[in-house]
Write a protein that holds these residues in place. Structure first.
Motif, PDB file in Angstrom:
ATOM      1  N   ILE A  18       0.839  -1.201   0.000  1.00  0.00           N
ATOM      2  CA  ILE A  18       0.000   0.000   0.000  1.00  0.00           C
ATOM      3  C   ILE A  18       0.872   1.249   0.000  1.00  0.00           C
ATOM      4  O   ILE A  18       0.595   2.216  -0.710  1.00  0.00           O
ATOM      5  N   GLY A  19       1.938   1.246   0.780  1.00  0.00           N
ATOM      6  CA  GLY A  19       2.811   2.412   0.856  1.00  0.00           C
ATOM      7  C   GLY A  19       3.420   2.772  -0.481  1.00  0.00           C
ATOM      8  O   GLY A  19       3.494   3.956  -0.852  1.00  0.00           O
ATOM      9  N   ILE A  58       0.443   9.597   7.184  1.00  0.00           N
ATOM     10  CA  ILE A  58      -0.164   8.280   7.005  1.00  0.00           C
ATOM     11  C   ILE A  58       0.723   7.251   7.680  1.00  0.00           C
ATOM     12  O   ILE A  58       1.916   7.151   7.380  1.00  0.00           O
ATOM     13  N   GLY A  59       0.166   6.472   8.586  1.00  0.00           N
ATOM     14  CA  GLY A  59       0.906   5.414   9.268  1.00  0.00           C
ATOM     15  C   GLY A  59       0.469   4.049   8.780  1.00  0.00           C
ATOM     16  O   GLY A  59      -0.702   3.677   8.935  1.00  0.00           O
ATOM     17  N   LEU A  60       1.395   3.315   8.190  1.00  0.00           N
ATOM     18  CA  LEU A  60       1.100   1.988   7.637  1.00  0.00           C
ATOM     19  C   LEU A  60       2.006   0.903   8.201  1.00  0.00           C
ATOM     20  O   LEU A  60       1.853  -0.268   7.839  1.00  0.00           O
ATOM     21  N   THR A  89       6.127   2.455  16.040  1.00  0.00           N
ATOM     22  CA  THR A  89       6.080   3.381  14.906  1.00  0.00           C
ATOM     23  C   THR A  89       4.933   4.374  15.048  1.00  0.00           C
ATOM     24  O   THR A  89       5.079   5.554  14.705  1.00  0.00           O
ATOM     25  N   THR A  90       3.794   3.910  15.565  1.00  0.00           N
ATOM     26  CA  THR A  90       2.687   4.837  15.812  1.00  0.00           C
ATOM     27  C   THR A  90       3.081   5.861  16.864  1.00  0.00           C
ATOM     28  O   THR A  90       2.771   7.059  16.739  1.00  0.00           O
ATOM     29  N   VAL A 134      -3.887   9.746   9.285  1.00  0.00           N
ATOM     30  CA  VAL A 134      -4.592   8.502   8.974  1.00  0.00           C
ATOM     31  C   VAL A 134      -3.666   7.347   9.330  1.00  0.00           C
ATOM     32  O   VAL A 134      -2.570   7.244   8.777  1.00  0.00           O
ATOM     33  N   ASN A 135      -4.111   6.490  10.232  1.00  0.00           N
ATOM     34  CA  ASN A 135      -3.273   5.376  10.657  1.00  0.00           C
ATOM     35  C   ASN A 135      -3.968   4.055  10.360  1.00  0.00           C
ATOM     36  O   ASN A 135      -5.194   3.929  10.525  1.00  0.00           O
ATOM     37  N   SER A 136      -3.200   3.091   9.931  1.00  0.00           N
ATOM     38  CA  SER A 136      -3.762   1.779   9.634  1.00  0.00           C
ATOM     39  C   SER A 136      -4.367   1.141  10.870  1.00  0.00           C
ATOM     40  O   SER A 136      -3.853   1.251  11.985  1.00  0.00           O
ATOM     41  N   SER A 137      -5.465   0.464  10.637  1.00  0.00           N
ATOM     42  CA  SER A 137      -6.024  -0.497  11.567  1.00  0.00           C
ATOM     43  C   SER A 137      -6.508  -1.637  10.684  1.00  0.00           C
ATOM     44  O   SER A 137      -6.044  -1.796   9.547  1.00  0.00           O
TER      45      SER A 137
END
Length: 317
Positions: free
Chosen positions: A13-14, A57-59, A83-84, A102-105
């Motif tokens: 995705i990144g 954006i956190g992935l 990392t978060t 926006v952070n992944s979940s």
């Protein structure tokens, strides 16, 4: 145009996001363990990148497609939480904090669902290792007081595209193993049950639900979130047209022009998962999520139809 900071930029995705943003002319700063502009141990560099950014954006996070050994479980937690925390620290220190993070979940945060779909407002959270990872990840996103930054936990379904889950499925289908993946009884050790990594038999006949989204819509949703300041908190990033496993595997075969694939019973799946060092939970848990917030806000999906999304994915690969 405003700077985008992408943490976890070297994954499927990144890479897709950074290519798209650079094509739009946006400045992109990437963070990863290697192969990026910054590494995760460079907190001053992360601070400088985040200060004045328009979007973070956190992935980042170790892939869950592995055996859930104690070492892997610890790394799955650590890679997400640290990392978060690094992104949260940078935002807290910024003189010009980003308006959106926006952070992944993951949609795996919801319980195994065969009876009804899960939305952001009425979804029931599940139990077990994968769910606890998702809960901890979201807590890390919200634990700081960041009054000037809107935060979204993107509860993402299985992502389709030219990489990711479709790679091994393409290979299986082409050798005649692209049939329905059947749940059933399998012995579970006490240690796995205590660790929360046991999968008890659930849906029969390949009826476990399969929530999915095309990677183009991950980008589209993030773009939409930038323009919709009323959206925050958890957001389900999933197609409005989920299917079950039987229908999904049939669609994979159609997209590849494969006429037949025999069903695969759980005992074969367990042996295969052991051989490729992954877990059968990834295909046997019934994930049934709907994008209620996005639909109510008027988001238009770029790939709402599964057959078209699969054709687009395989044509890119």
């Amino acid at each position: 145009m405003s700077r985008v900071v992408i943490g976890g930029s070297t994954g499927f995705i990144g890479r897709h996001l950074q290519d798209a943003y650079r094509a739009e002319g946006r400045e992109v700063v990437t963070i990863s363990r290697s192969g990026a502009d910054l590494t995760w141990d460079d907190q001053p560099g992360i601070d400088a990148a985040v200060d004045g950014a328009g979007l973070v954006i956190g992935l980042a996070g170790k892939s869950v497609s592995c055996r859930y050994t104690p070492a892997n479980r610890a790394e799955i937690f650590r890679s997400r939480l640290e990392t978060t925390a690094a992104l949260g620290t940078a935002i807290a220190r910024a003189s010009a904090p980003p308006p959106l993070w926006v952070n992944s979940s993951t949609a795996t945060i919801y319980r195994h669902a065969e009876d009804r779909p899960m939305t952001e407002d009425d979804g029931e959270l599940g139990t077990g290792f994968s769910v606890e990872v998702a809960k901890a990840w979201e807590r890390a996103l919200y634990e700081r007081d960041l009054p000037h930054t809107r935060r979204v936990a993107l509860r993402t379904a299985i992502v389709l595209g030219d990489a990711g889950v479709l790679g091994p499925l393409r290979r299986l289908a082409r050798v005649g193993l692209g049939g329905t993946q059947l749940d059933g009884w399998w012995p579970v050790s006490r240690a796995r049950r205590e660790a929360g990594t046991a999968h008890d038999p659930g849906a029969r006949g390949g009826r476990q639900r399969f929530s999915w989204i095309h990677v183009d819509d991950v980008l589209g949703i993030i773009d939409f979130l930038e323009q919709q300041p009323q959206l925050d908190g958890p957001v389900n990033a999933s197609s409005p047209a989920p299917v079950d496993n039987r229908a999904f595997m049939a669609a994979v075969r159609r997209a590849l022009g494969v006429r037949f694939g025999p069903p695969t019973p759980r005992w074969m799946l367990e042996i295969g998962a052991l051989g490729i060092r992954t877990e059968t939970e990834l295909i046997l848990k019934s994930r049934w999520a709907l994008p209620a917030k996005l639909s109510a806000a008027g988001y238009t999906f770029r790939h709402p139809d599964l057959d078209e999304a699969l054709r687009a994915s395989f044509s890119e690969g």
